[in-house]
Design a protein around this motif. Structure first.
Motif, PDB file in Angstrom:
ATOM      1  N   ALA A  24     -11.121 -52.488   6.258  1.00  0.00           N
ATOM      2  CA  ALA A  24     -10.459 -53.781   6.371  1.00  0.00           C
ATOM      3  C   ALA A  24      -9.611 -54.234   5.103  1.00  0.00           C
ATOM      4  O   ALA A  24      -8.573 -54.862   5.001  1.00  0.00           O
ATOM      5  CB  ALA A  24     -11.694 -54.770   6.553  1.00  0.00           C
ATOM      6  N   HIS A  27      -6.367 -52.162   4.851  1.00  0.00           N
ATOM      7  CA  HIS A  27      -5.437 -52.755   5.673  1.00  0.00           C
ATOM      8  C   HIS A  27      -4.861 -54.202   5.113  1.00  0.00           C
ATOM      9  O   HIS A  27      -3.508 -54.376   5.206  1.00  0.00           O
ATOM     10  CB  HIS A  27      -6.002 -52.965   6.885  1.00  0.00           C
ATOM     11  N   ALA A  28      -5.835 -54.927   4.556  1.00  0.00           N
ATOM     12  CA  ALA A  28      -5.108 -56.166   4.234  1.00  0.00           C
ATOM     13  C   ALA A  28      -4.463 -56.150   3.141  1.00  0.00           C
ATOM     14  O   ALA A  28      -3.469 -56.844   2.811  1.00  0.00           O
ATOM     15  CB  ALA A  28      -6.565 -57.237   4.107  1.00  0.00           C
ATOM     16  N   THR A  29      -4.744 -55.366   2.122  1.00  0.00           N
ATOM     17  CA  THR A  29      -4.019 -55.020   0.850  1.00  0.00           C
ATOM     18  C   THR A  29      -2.693 -54.424   0.818  1.00  0.00           C
ATOM     19  O   THR A  29      -1.839 -54.472   0.265  1.00  0.00           O
ATOM     20  CB  THR A  29      -5.062 -54.345  -0.223  1.00  0.00           C
ATOM     21  N   ARG A  31      -0.679 -53.362   3.589  1.00  0.00           N
ATOM     22  CA  ARG A  31      -0.094 -53.297   5.055  1.00  0.00           C
ATOM     23  C   ARG A  31       1.312 -53.297   4.736  1.00  0.00           C
ATOM     24  O   ARG A  31       2.273 -52.781   5.651  1.00  0.00           O
ATOM     25  CB  ARG A  31      -0.677 -54.306   5.813  1.00  0.00           C
ATOM     26  N   GLU A  36       0.328 -48.346   8.900  1.00  0.00           N
ATOM     27  CA  GLU A  36      -0.956 -48.304   9.618  1.00  0.00           C
ATOM     28  C   GLU A  36      -1.726 -47.008   9.581  1.00  0.00           C
ATOM     29  O   GLU A  36      -2.915 -46.979   9.224  1.00  0.00           O
ATOM     30  CB  GLU A  36      -1.362 -49.162  10.815  1.00  0.00           C
ATOM     31  N   HIS A  94     -14.506 -56.934   1.431  1.00  0.00           N
ATOM     32  CA  HIS A  94     -14.032 -57.430   2.634  1.00  0.00           C
ATOM     33  C   HIS A  94     -13.059 -58.392   2.659  1.00  0.00           C
ATOM     34  O   HIS A  94     -13.451 -59.372   1.801  1.00  0.00           O
ATOM     35  CB  HIS A  94     -15.069 -57.481   3.386  1.00  0.00           C
ATOM     36  N   PRO A  95     -12.187 -58.483   3.040  1.00  0.00           N
ATOM     37  CA  PRO A  95     -10.954 -59.794   3.003  1.00  0.00           C
ATOM     38  C   PRO A  95     -11.710 -61.234   3.374  1.00  0.00           C
ATOM     39  O   PRO A  95     -11.535 -62.212   2.784  1.00  0.00           O
ATOM     40  CB  PRO A  95     -10.090 -59.518   3.862  1.00  0.00           C
ATOM     41  N   ASP A  96     -12.686 -60.996   4.085  1.00  0.00           N
ATOM     42  CA  ASP A  96     -13.398 -62.560   4.577  1.00  0.00           C
ATOM     43  C   ASP A  96     -14.221 -62.778   3.187  1.00  0.00           C
ATOM     44  O   ASP A  96     -14.670 -63.970   3.256  1.00  0.00           O
ATOM     45  CB  ASP A  96     -14.445 -62.177   5.657  1.00  0.00           C
ATOM     46  N   TRP A  98     -13.043 -62.349  -0.009  1.00  0.00           N
ATOM     47  CA  TRP A  98     -12.268 -62.620  -1.083  1.00  0.00           C
ATOM     48  C   TRP A  98     -12.264 -64.077  -1.696  1.00  0.00           C
ATOM     49  O   TRP A  98     -12.058 -64.920  -1.105  1.00  0.00           O
ATOM     50  CB  TRP A  98     -10.674 -62.246  -0.765  1.00  0.00           C
TER      51      TRP A  98
END
Length: 167
Positions: A24, A27-29, A31, A36, A94-96, A98
């Protein structure tokens, strides 16, 4: 209100959760930097069960997980580099989560481990394109320069950060 974060040494049964967070976060950092499929490949290679199991078993490497309500939401890996007295500390959240203090909790535990193994300085490099990582490091480290690195055959620029380790 920020969640209650607990940081503890990683265990072998954390491997799947660490990979989930890595997937996660990467991919968020990254992309906008890597496609991918390449991100998936890097996560698969770098976070394979046998790689994580080996890291968990090494005393000189600190592999820590941050949990919220017993769910792994971040991890840090740290240890001495080839240069005596210099340590490396990699943190992914995890981006959730941050901006919720998870990275700072992992940073504090990493500092403690690096002090325990007698490092005096943390030196890390963050791709310039990694906005989240640079924002975090700018708060906690001093940017001491930039340098070019080759990654996947492409020259990319990284910011170099340092911080003193206090025991």
């Amino acid at each position: 209100m920020s969640p209650s974060v607990t940081v503890r040494p990683a265990r072998e049964d954390d491997a799947a959760a660490i990979r989930r967070v890595a997937h996660a976060a990467w991919h968020a950092t990254y992309r906008d930097v890597f496609d991918e499929a390449r991100i998936d490949e890097m996560v698969e290679e770098g976070y394979a069960r046998d790689v994580l199991t080996e890291l968990i078993g090494l005393d000189e490497v600190g592999l820590f997980v941050a949990t919220v309500e017993d769910e792994v939401v971040g991890y840090a890996s740290c240890g001495m580099t080839e240069v005596i007295g210099v340590g490396d500390l990699d943190i992914y959240v995890h981006p959730d989560y941050w901006g919720e203090g998870v990275g700072t909790a992992l940073l504090e535990r990493g500092h403690q481990h690096l002090a325990d193994i007698e490092t005096t300085t943390i030196r890390d490099e963050v791709l310039v394109a990694n906005e989240v990582g640079n924002a975090f490091y700018e708060k906690h480290f001093e940017r001491v320069g930039q340098r070019a690195v080759e990654f996947d055959g492409i020259e990319r620029t990284v910011n170099v950060y340092e911080a003193s380790v206090e025991g």
